[in-house]
Design a protein around this motif. Structure first.
Motif, mmCIF file in Angstrom:
data_model
loop_
_atom_site.group_PDB
_atom_site.id
_atom_site.type_symbol
_atom_site.label_atom_id
_atom_site.label_comp_id
_atom_site.label_asym_id
_atom_site.label_seq_id
_atom_site.Cartn_x
_atom_site.Cartn_y
_atom_site.Cartn_z
ATOM 1 N N VAL A 106 0.846 -1.201 0.000
ATOM 2 C CA VAL A 106 0.000 0.000 0.000
ATOM 3 C C VAL A 106 0.880 1.250 0.000
ATOM 4 O O VAL A 106 2.016 1.227 0.470
ATOM 5 N N PRO A 107 0.361 2.355 -0.544
ATOM 6 C CA PRO A 107 1.126 3.598 -0.509
ATOM 7 C C PRO A 107 1.176 4.140 0.914
ATOM 8 O O PRO A 107 0.272 3.872 1.709
ATOM 9 N N PRO A 108 2.222 4.877 1.259
ATOM 10 C CA PRO A 108 3.325 5.305 0.395
ATOM 11 C C PRO A 108 4.462 4.293 0.301
ATOM 12 O O PRO A 108 5.419 4.496 -0.442
ATOM 13 N N TRP A 109 4.388 3.206 1.074
ATOM 14 C CA TRP A 109 5.521 2.278 1.167
ATOM 15 C C TRP A 109 5.676 1.406 -0.065
ATOM 16 O O TRP A 109 6.774 0.910 -0.337
ATOM 17 N N HIS A 144 19.485 14.678 -14.926
ATOM 18 C CA HIS A 144 18.691 15.380 -13.932
ATOM 19 C C HIS A 144 17.645 14.422 -13.369
ATOM 20 O O HIS A 144 17.123 13.562 -14.111
ATOM 21 N N VAL A 145 17.322 14.566 -12.106
ATOM 22 C CA VAL A 145 16.330 13.696 -11.480
ATOM 23 C C VAL A 145 14.989 13.805 -12.199
ATOM 24 O O VAL A 145 14.353 12.795 -12.536
ATOM 25 N N ILE A 146 14.540 15.043 -12.462
ATOM 26 C CA ILE A 146 13.231 15.240 -13.099
ATOM 27 C C ILE A 146 13.226 14.670 -14.509
ATOM 28 O O ILE A 146 12.254 14.032 -14.932
ATOM 29 N N CYS A 147 14.303 14.885 -15.248
ATOM 30 C CA CYS A 147 14.365 14.385 -16.627
ATOM 31 C C CYS A 147 14.219 12.864 -16.673
ATOM 32 O O CYS A 147 13.444 12.323 -17.476
ATOM 33 N N LEU A 148 14.972 12.167 -15.821
ATOM 34 C CA LEU A 148 14.934 10.711 -15.855
ATOM 35 C C LEU A 148 13.624 10.170 -15.289
ATOM 36 O O LEU A 148 13.109 9.157 -15.760
ATOM 37 N N GLU A 150 11.174 10.331 -18.006
ATOM 38 C CA GLU A 150 11.478 9.281 -18.983
ATOM 39 C C GLU A 150 10.922 7.935 -18.531
ATOM 40 O O GLU A 150 10.289 7.212 -19.300
ATOM 41 N N PHE A 151 11.130 7.603 -17.264
ATOM 42 C CA PHE A 151 10.651 6.330 -16.731
ATOM 43 C C PHE A 151 9.124 6.288 -16.620
ATOM 44 O O PHE A 151 8.509 5.240 -16.803
ATOM 45 N N LEU A 152 8.530 7.429 -16.279
ATOM 46 C CA LEU A 152 7.082 7.459 -16.043
ATOM 47 C C LEU A 152 6.255 7.457 -17.317
ATOM 48 O O LEU A 152 5.026 7.471 -17.248
ATOM 49 N N GLY A 173 0.223 7.745 -14.685
ATOM 50 C CA GLY A 173 -0.581 8.170 -13.543
ATOM 51 C C GLY A 173 0.183 8.251 -12.236
ATOM 52 O O GLY A 173 -0.386 8.616 -11.198
ATOM 53 N N GLN A 174 1.480 7.938 -12.261
ATOM 54 C CA GLN A 174 2.265 7.900 -11.036
ATOM 55 C C GLN A 174 3.187 9.111 -10.925
ATOM 56 O O GLN A 174 3.498 9.773 -11.918
ATOM 57 N N LEU A 175 3.615 9.398 -9.700
ATOM 58 C CA LEU A 175 4.544 10.496 -9.447
ATOM 59 C C LEU A 175 5.966 10.002 -9.234
ATOM 60 O O LEU A 175 6.922 10.726 -9.492
ATOM 61 N N LEU A 176 6.111 8.764 -8.737
ATOM 62 C CA LEU A 176 7.426 8.207 -8.421
ATOM 63 C C LEU A 176 7.654 6.935 -9.226
ATOM 64 O O LEU A 176 6.872 5.993 -9.126
ATOM 65 N N PRO A 177 8.709 6.871 -10.039
ATOM 66 C CA PRO A 177 8.980 5.662 -10.822
ATOM 67 C C PRO A 177 9.421 4.506 -9.932
ATOM 68 O O PRO A 177 9.928 4.719 -8.834
ATOM 69 N N LEU A 178 9.241 3.308 -10.449
ATOM 70 C CA LEU A 178 9.770 2.122 -9.778
ATOM 71 C C LEU A 178 11.027 1.629 -10.484
ATOM 72 O O LEU A 178 12.024 1.326 -9.854
ATOM 73 N N GLU A 179 10.960 1.553 -11.791
ATOM 74 C CA GLU A 179 12.104 1.134 -12.585
ATOM 75 C C GLU A 179 11.900 1.557 -14.026
ATOM 76 O O GLU A 179 10.832 2.021 -14.410
#
Length: 275
Positions: free
Chosen positions: A120-123, A213-217, A220-222, A227-233
């Motif tokens: 479950v989020p956020p974990w 850059h963190v935002i650039c990558l 790219e991943f998203l 629909g997500q804010l934080l990539p997983l891989e």
């Protein structure tokens, strides 16, 4: 799976552990806590309250640290996880988890709660590692941990001093005294300068020259998860290998902060805001 696999990721260590009581009079009791140093914390619990242990474990040992979840990005994130694991009934994130069943062992119940917490989020999107310190206590979680949460065994390996992305290799002793003349570093994704980036993301795969850059990558991943804010891989734009977002972030944070030599006990944080 990223190259880190089941190994402990480098950087500052923040873990939430599960103790199991081996004392015949109290056998089966468990305790959830937070630590930055698992071996030291276990010793404190067994030494008693006056030696830094918690009052709930003092005088009831021996205690064994059988399981630890680590890889939290900060002490606060780990402490919030600890609080929710201790108080699943009070956490709105775990409202769907049933109460402890009649006849259900405390250890089994805590594993059941943990299984749901990792889903479950956020974990669910944190770069966590589930590590069994005592393999004879191991049980499969249900539901199982997410694919990006590796399963590891044994104590975390000693934390080595890490160098930041782009640092001069330790072996290059002859060049250390010579000034370094390098071209301006550019982001692999947007081709813009990286001079304002405190910790550019670098691929952990050997030979890959990715710096971004963190935002650039992240953007790219998203593309695969709009629909997500934080990539997983995602696929590294440099070497095209699959890489975990957590490994990229961890590598960028290497050596940026000194470890604080402290232990925060859960009784000091009972008034923390609910996750």
């Amino acid at each position: 799976m990223g190259p880190a696999g089941g190994a402990a990721r480098a950087g500052r260590f923040f873990g939430v552990y599960l103790l199991y009581c081996l004392n015949p009079r109290h056998r089966g009791r468990v305790y959830v806590g937070f630590t930055v140093n698992p071996a030291r914390r276990e010793q404190q619990h067994n030494a008693g309250r006056k030696k830094g242990g918690a009052w709930r474990t003092s005088g009831r040992g021996p205690w064994e640290m059988v399981l630890i979840v680590h890889g939290f990005p900060s002490a606060v994130a780990a402490l919030r996880f600890e609080w929710a694991w201790q108080h699943p009934k009070a956490s709105r994130r775990l409202a769907h988890v049933g109460p402890r069943l009649r006849g259900e062992a405390a250890f089994t119940f805590h594993l059941r709660v943990l299984a749901h917490m990792l889903r479950v989020p956020p974990w669910a999107r944190l770069p966590l590692t589930l590590r069994w310190l005592r393999t004879d206590f191991r049980q499969d979680l249900y539901p199982p941990q997410p694919p990006h949460v590796p399963l590891a065994f044994g104590p975390p390996p000693p934390r080595a001093l890490a160098r930041k992305c782009g640092a001069v290799p330790l072996a290059s002793t002859e060049s250390e005294s010579q000034p370094q003349h390098t071209a301006e570093a550019l982001c692999t994704v947007c081709a813009c300068a990286l001079q304002d980036e405190e910790g550019p993301l670098c691929c952990p795969h050997p030979g890959c020259s990715l710096r971004a850059h963190v935002i650039c990558l992240a953007e790219e991943f998203l593309q695969e998860e709009p629909g997500q804010l934080l990539p997983l891989e995602g696929q590294c734009p440099g070497c095209k290998n699959s890489v975990l977002w957590g490994d990229l972030v961890w590598l960028s944070q290497m050596g940026t902060e000194e470890e604080e030599d402290l232990e925060l006990e859960e009784e000091h944080w009972t008034d923390m805001l609910e996750t």
